[in-house]
Design an enzyme around this catalytic site. Sequence first.
Site, PDB file in Angstrom:
ATOM      1  N   VAL A 116       0.873  -1.170   0.000  1.00  0.00           N
ATOM      2  CA  VAL A 116       0.000   0.000   0.000  1.00  0.00           C
ATOM      3  C   VAL A 116       0.907   1.216   0.000  1.00  0.00           C
ATOM      4  O   VAL A 116       1.828   1.315   0.826  1.00  0.00           O
ATOM      5  CB  VAL A 116      -0.939   0.035   1.226  1.00  0.00           C
ATOM      6  CG1 VAL A 116      -1.775   1.313   1.237  1.00  0.00           C
ATOM      7  CG2 VAL A 116      -1.838  -1.189   1.247  1.00  0.00           C
ATOM      8  N   GLY A 124      -7.554   1.193   5.211  1.00  0.00           N
ATOM      9  CA  GLY A 124      -8.251  -0.039   4.879  1.00  0.00           C
ATOM     10  C   GLY A 124      -8.024  -0.593   3.490  1.00  0.00           C
ATOM     11  O   GLY A 124      -8.647  -1.586   3.114  1.00  0.00           O
ATOM     12  N   LEU A 125      -7.140   0.007   2.709  1.00  0.00           N
ATOM     13  CA  LEU A 125      -6.944  -0.465   1.342  1.00  0.00           C
ATOM     14  C   LEU A 125      -6.215  -1.812   1.287  1.00  0.00           C
ATOM     15  O   LEU A 125      -6.546  -2.666   0.463  1.00  0.00           O
ATOM     16  CB  LEU A 125      -6.195   0.579   0.509  1.00  0.00           C
ATOM     17  CG  LEU A 125      -6.888   1.938   0.375  1.00  0.00           C
ATOM     18  CD1 LEU A 125      -6.046   2.884  -0.473  1.00  0.00           C
ATOM     19  CD2 LEU A 125      -8.278   1.787  -0.206  1.00  0.00           C
ATOM     20  N   LYS A 127      -6.302  -4.147   3.573  1.00  0.00           N
ATOM     21  CA  LYS A 127      -7.291  -5.130   4.006  1.00  0.00           C
ATOM     22  C   LYS A 127      -8.298  -5.400   2.896  1.00  0.00           C
ATOM     23  O   LYS A 127      -8.700  -6.541   2.669  1.00  0.00           O
ATOM     24  CB  LYS A 127      -7.993  -4.632   5.266  1.00  0.00           C
ATOM     25  CG  LYS A 127      -8.838  -5.669   5.941  1.00  0.00           C
ATOM     26  CD  LYS A 127      -9.334  -5.168   7.287  1.00  0.00           C
ATOM     27  CE  LYS A 127     -10.051  -6.257   8.043  1.00  0.00           C
ATOM     28  NZ  LYS A 127     -10.536  -5.774   9.332  1.00  0.00           N
ATOM     29  N   PRO A 151       8.359  -9.684   9.874  1.00  0.00           N
ATOM     30  CA  PRO A 151       7.819  -9.782  11.241  1.00  0.00           C
ATOM     31  C   PRO A 151       7.048  -8.544  11.693  1.00  0.00           C
ATOM     32  O   PRO A 151       6.057  -8.671  12.410  1.00  0.00           O
ATOM     33  CB  PRO A 151       9.069 -10.001  12.096  1.00  0.00           C
ATOM     34  CG  PRO A 151      10.030 -10.662  11.169  1.00  0.00           C
ATOM     35  CD  PRO A 151       9.777 -10.046   9.813  1.00  0.00           C
ATOM     36  N   TYR A 157      -1.922  -9.479   9.227  1.00  0.00           N
ATOM     37  CA  TYR A 157      -2.459 -10.696   8.623  1.00  0.00           C
ATOM     38  C   TYR A 157      -3.251 -11.575   9.582  1.00  0.00           C
ATOM     39  O   TYR A 157      -4.125 -12.315   9.161  1.00  0.00           O
ATOM     40  CB  TYR A 157      -1.327 -11.503   7.981  1.00  0.00           C
ATOM     41  CG  TYR A 157      -0.682 -10.744   6.845  1.00  0.00           C
ATOM     42  CD1 TYR A 157      -1.322 -10.602   5.627  1.00  0.00           C
ATOM     43  CD2 TYR A 157       0.561 -10.137   7.012  1.00  0.00           C
ATOM     44  CE1 TYR A 157      -0.751  -9.876   4.599  1.00  0.00           C
ATOM     45  CE2 TYR A 157       1.138  -9.416   5.987  1.00  0.00           C
ATOM     46  CZ  TYR A 157       0.479  -9.290   4.779  1.00  0.00           C
ATOM     47  OH  TYR A 157       1.054  -8.574   3.768  1.00  0.00           O
TER      48      TYR A 157
END
Length: 182
Positions: A116, A124-125, A127, A151, A157
Amino acid sequence: MLLRGIVSAPLPSTLSLKASARPSQNASLSFSISDQELESRGFSLRRSIADLNLDHLNSVFVAVGFPKRDTEKIRVALENTESVQWVEYRKTQRPVAFARATGDGVFNAIIWDVVVDPSFQGIGLGKAVMERLLEELLGKGITNIGLYSEPRVLGFYRPLGFVADPDGIRGMVYSRKRNKKF
């Protein structure tokens, strides 16, 4: 947020979608942001590489810390991609979020290149593209979905159903540096 397809030391965590988080093949995931909401905010969701400017995509890769890539190699990678999701900011007609998956089309898929643009992070893009990518893969009946993640972004995720090392399985990566025979 980023996901590297190129593995460097230290080795990134291997994540897989856990079985209990998978909806049935016919079930749809509920999206945290609808296509209509994205449109109302000035974004267009894309599900193919048509109209994707590879130089602009490469700029997003570089902005999140990937090395600059040869656009012809990006094109070949995308031609060998099972599924792609990206978000275009209509005002600039540039990609601002991107994710893709490769696999055998039946059993296995690996998600790569989740990026992103830093100017658009936190709304929220990432996601949005991940939810849709997962829905597409699960809809095809693909039940083993993995990804490599740095990490520092594992927390992104986990709410999507990914867990590190399910059932004690450990991923391995070929390293030319350690194997001088080839």
